[in-house]
Enzyme design. Structure first.
Site, PDB file in Angstrom:
ATOM      1  N   HIS A  80     -12.270   0.670  -1.125  1.00 47.33           N
ATOM      2  CA  HIS A  80     -13.273   0.164  -0.186  1.00 47.33           C
ATOM      3  C   HIS A  80     -12.782   0.151   1.242  1.00 47.33           C
ATOM      4  CE1 HIS A  80     -10.588  -3.084  -1.060  1.00 47.33           C
ATOM      5  NE2 HIS A  80     -11.136  -3.876  -0.173  1.00 47.33           N
ATOM      6  N   CYS A  81     -11.529   0.554   1.503  1.00 42.19           N
ATOM      7  CA  CYS A  81     -10.952   0.419   2.843  1.00 42.19           C
ATOM      8  C   CYS A  81     -10.547   1.743   3.474  1.00 42.19           C
ATOM      9  CB  CYS A  81      -9.729  -0.499   2.794  1.00 42.19           C
ATOM     10  SG  CYS A  81     -10.126  -2.227   2.486  1.00 42.19           S
ATOM     11  N   ILE A  82      -9.586   2.433   2.874  1.00 37.97           N
ATOM     12  CA  ILE A  82      -8.925   3.550   3.549  1.00 37.97           C
ATOM     13  C   ILE A  82      -9.897   4.685   3.910  1.00 37.97           C
ATOM     14  CG2 ILE A  82      -6.923   5.088   3.521  1.00 37.97           C
ATOM     15  CD1 ILE A  82      -6.199   2.131   3.299  1.00 37.97           C
TER      16      ILE A  82
END
Length: 434
Positions: free
Chosen positions: A270-272
């Site tokens: 969900h981030c990178i």
């Protein structure tokens, strides 16, 4: 107003509301319940709420026993947002994806905030944990709260405190990962520190919500850029006939100045894959073109196509094409040993291979059935890894290197295996590195 709230938080008589009961919100709920707070959990998904009420977990690394224990301690899950009027603190843990133009999609944050506005009251603290661009808390949340007649910093206390969950990480928990927190005003920051200091071992205050928002982006852009570098190095090493994983292992023996990052078929979670675009989008407002960050994003985004080209070449050497071949993707979670498939490059690879005419299946011990996803759809269940099953496929693609896979079995019986994770260091006729 501020001192009264802080006293309630310190005494643990404050009631905590957590909005979004996923990979971030659920561990946070467990931690607040564990130390003695009463928690109300809000989610728009009725099936999640029903599962939690039945004492069942829907996240692999969170046990159902821990959910039952939290319920016994007073945790209440609900889809009724009007119950927000009962809480002293609201912590927003909702998704912040990208839209089809690769621009920030704040609809979950803004729709959630709008749903909560009628139930806000004086003397409460609201914390946004969802990753976003610098300025979101001040430019989007603060005006909406003040439009309701509240003074931020006097009536309602607003902070940004980015989540740092790492699903499946055995070394760090919600409690032991330091918590960055920035407030709209000094009084807001004071309330935010009081909100977290009872449940997190170390709270790290910063000067503003914008600094806290940018801190989260820097953390993930740091990873994106370094993964982009090592993915590019992988392609160079492959042309030279050098094993990049051997090189990384050797470089990692240096006790200073080097941190190992590992290549793969793309980046997920969900981030990178998402967070760098939040900064590049906002930077345009200031006339900045973040070339370094975008270049890393381009390299990482090109990895699935690179893997497909390696599969195509490997099959071609065996007088086969992708079209008409049966391909088994090993691992569809975005990283090893978890059940989280968000932004997983494995799923993108499955789509690319399907679109090229392959018959695609998958095996993942952590994901028994292909889950519902916003942008992807497969009607598949995980294939058991047996000698007979392996021989049914023209090609196996190792996309996620789960520890539960039997690599000896895979290496011995796969007719062709394309390895994206460096799990097969010894040369073999049936193993192709990607």
């Amino acid at each position: 107003m501020n001192s009264e709230l802080i006293e309630k938080l310190d005494r643990k008589t404050a009631r905590i509301g957590i909005v979004g009961l996923g990979y971030v919100g659920l561990p946070l709920m467990l931690r607040y319940s564990e130390v003695g707070y009463k928690v109300i959990g809000f989610d728009i998904d009725q099936t999640k709420v029903d599962a939690l009420r039945a004492g069942q977990s829907y996240i692999e690394h969170i046990s159902s026993a821990s959910i039952k224990r939290a319920t016994e301690l007073g945790f209440e899950p609900t889809t009724d947002f009007s119950r927000a009027r009962e809480v002293d603190a609201l912590i927003l843990c909702v998704p912040t994806p990208l839209n089809k133009y690769r621009e920030p999609d704040l609809s979950f944050v803004l729709n959630t905030t709008e749903s909560l506005l009628p139930y806000l009251h004086k003397g409460m603290v609201l914390s946004l944990e969802s990753t976003t661009y610098p300025g979101t808390t001040e430019e989007e949340l603060k005006p909406r709260i003040e439009k309701c007649g509240f003074s931020v910093g006097a009536d309602v206390f607003l902070v940004f405190s980015p989540e740092r969950e790492d699903p499946g990480n055995q070394n760090f928990s919600t409690r032991s990962i330091p918590k960055v927190c920035g407030g709209c005003t000094p009084a807001c920051l004071e309330a935010g520190i009081a909100l977290y200091r009872q449940v997190i071992d170390k709270v790290v205050p910063v000067s503003s919500t914008q600094a806290a928002e940018l801190t989260k982006l820097l953390e993930n852009i740091h990873r994106s850029v370094n993964i982009g570098l090592v993915n590019e190095m992988k392609m160079v090493a492959d042309k030279m006939g050098i094993d990049i994983h051997e090189v990384i292992r050797a470089a990692a023996t240096k006790p200073f100045g080097f941190v190992p990052y590992y290549p793969g078929p793309g980046i997920g979670g969900h981030c990178i894959p998402i967070d760098p675009f939040y900064l590049t989008w906002k930077a345009r407002e200031y006339g900045m073109h973040t070339r370094f960050i975008e270049l890393a994003g381009e390299i990482n985004s090109s990895m699935p196509d690179y893997v497909v080209s390696k599969i195509s070449l490997a099959l071609n050497q065996r007088h086969k094409s992708i079209s008409g071949s049966s391909i088994l993707v090993l691992g569809i979670a975005y990283k090893k040993n978890v059940d989280d498939v968000r932004e997983s490059p494995s799923v993108l690879l499955m789509e690319k291979l399907r679109d090229l005419g392959a018959s695609v299946a998958y095996s993942d011990p952590h994901v028994p059935a292909f889950p519902k996803m916003r942008a992807h759809s497969f009607d598949l269940s995980s294939v058991a890894l047996t000698e007979a099953n392996l021989r049914r496929f023209d090609c196996l693609l190792l996309a996620t290197d789960h520890d539960k896979f039997d690599y000896q079995l895979l290496g011995a019986h796969a007719p062709l295996l394309v390895d994206c994770r460096g799990k097969f260091p010894e040369p073999a006729d049936n193993i192709i590195r990607a």
